[in-house]
Design a protein around this motif. Structure first.
Motif, PDB file in Angstrom:
ATOM      1  N   VAL A  49       1.230  -1.219   0.291  1.00 53.06           N
ATOM      2  CA  VAL A  49      -0.268  -0.444   0.310  1.00 53.06           C
ATOM      3  C   VAL A  49       0.426   0.929  -0.008  1.00 53.06           C
ATOM      4  N   ALA A  50       2.221   1.472   0.807  1.00 50.88           N
ATOM      5  CA  ALA A  50       2.576   2.338   1.204  1.00 50.88           C
ATOM      6  C   ALA A  50       3.639   2.679  -0.437  1.00 50.88           C
ATOM      7  N   PHE A  51       3.986   2.169  -1.174  1.00 49.73           N
ATOM      8  CA  PHE A  51       4.977   2.007  -2.120  1.00 49.73           C
ATOM      9  C   PHE A  51       3.648   2.498  -4.030  1.00 49.73           C
ATOM     10  N   ARG A  52       2.619   1.664  -3.349  1.00 48.57           N
ATOM     11  CA  ARG A  52       1.223   2.240  -4.777  1.00 48.57           C
ATOM     12  C   ARG A  52       1.397   3.592  -4.217  1.00 48.57           C
ATOM     13  N   ASP A  93       5.232   8.257 -15.181  1.00 48.25           N
ATOM     14  CA  ASP A  93       5.075   9.410 -14.123  1.00 48.25           C
ATOM     15  C   ASP A  93       5.513   9.360 -12.745  1.00 48.25           C
ATOM     16  N   ALA A  94       5.238   8.079 -12.708  1.00 52.09           N
ATOM     17  CA  ALA A  94       6.048   7.534 -11.304  1.00 52.09           C
ATOM     18  C   ALA A  94       7.208   7.658 -10.602  1.00 52.09           C
ATOM     19  N   ALA A 132       0.788   0.877 -10.962  1.00 50.29           N
ATOM     20  CA  ALA A 132       0.389   2.043 -10.639  1.00 50.29           C
ATOM     21  C   ALA A 132       2.735   2.698 -10.899  1.00 50.29           C
ATOM     22  N   TRP A 133       3.051   1.829 -10.800  1.00 52.03           N
ATOM     23  CA  TRP A 133       4.632   2.067 -11.140  1.00 52.03           C
ATOM     24  C   TRP A 133       4.855   2.181 -12.533  1.00 52.03           C
TER      25      TRP A 133
END
Length: 194
Positions: free
Chosen positions: A50-53, A95-96, A90-91
């Motif tokens: 969750v944190a890294f997403r 843009d991430a 997400a990654w």
């Protein structure tokens, strides 16, 4: 700073495969991650995915807590695979990897955070696999990127590295990249047999 992106999908898929094979009677097994049994390690994976997403999305993070077997969510078998997939997705957004983002209350270059995140997935996936007697396959591109990250981290911030990991385990320079990653993160690549 990283100029290209790395697809987290191959490694998150491998960790999902490992999670699917974890048996209830293995939750109390020790892992190579000092002080964590399998349940605590799963709790850590639930939190870090969750944190890294959220870091990839440039969203405010949630307050982190120490991994604890007692905090492992009951639906970890379904939640963790979904979160691993969401992390990789997400990654995949270029843009991430650009600009700055926040993780654990610290603002850092997003490209560095992406590497830290996949390093966490790669290494803790192995911790989980060997603790539960499963073969683990490191994605070659991920292993190579994480090796470069860990060598740079050890050279650039040795005190911080020593706070996060145990002592470096000597691994031959000609060993596979993933074995060298394990050694850099204080793990013996032969832990399962030793």
């Amino acid at each position: 700073m990283q100029t290209t992106t790395l697809d987290l999908g191959p490694q998150t898929a491998e960790v999902t495969r490992i999670v699917a094979g974890v048996r209830e009677d293995q939750l109390c097994h020790p892992t190579p991650c000092t002080g964590m049994n399998v349940a605590a390690l799963l709790d850590h994976l639930v939190g870090l995915t969750v944190a890294f997403r959220r870091a990839a999305e440039k969203a405010e993070g949630t307050g982190g807590q120490e991994p604890d077997a007692a905090n492992l969510v009951p639906d970890w078998r379904t939640r963790l695979p979904a979160q691993l997939e969401a992390l990789a997705t997400a990654w995949r957004d270029a843009d991430a990897w650009d600009g700055m983002t926040t993780i654990a209350g610290m603002e850092m270059p997003a490209a560095d955070v992406g590497l830290v995140g996949i390093n966490e997935v790669l290494v803790h996936g192995w911790d989980l696999a060997v603790a539960t007697g499963k073969e683990y396959r490191a994605d070659p591109a991920t292993a190579q990127a994480c090796l470069a990250y860990n060598l740079g981290f050890a050279a650039g911030a040795p005190e911080m590295r020593d706070q996060i990991y145990g002592p470096v385990v000597p691994v031959p320079d000609d060993a596979p990249a993933f074995d060298r990653v394990l050694g850099q993160t204080g793990r013996d690549p032969d832990w399962a047999t030793g």
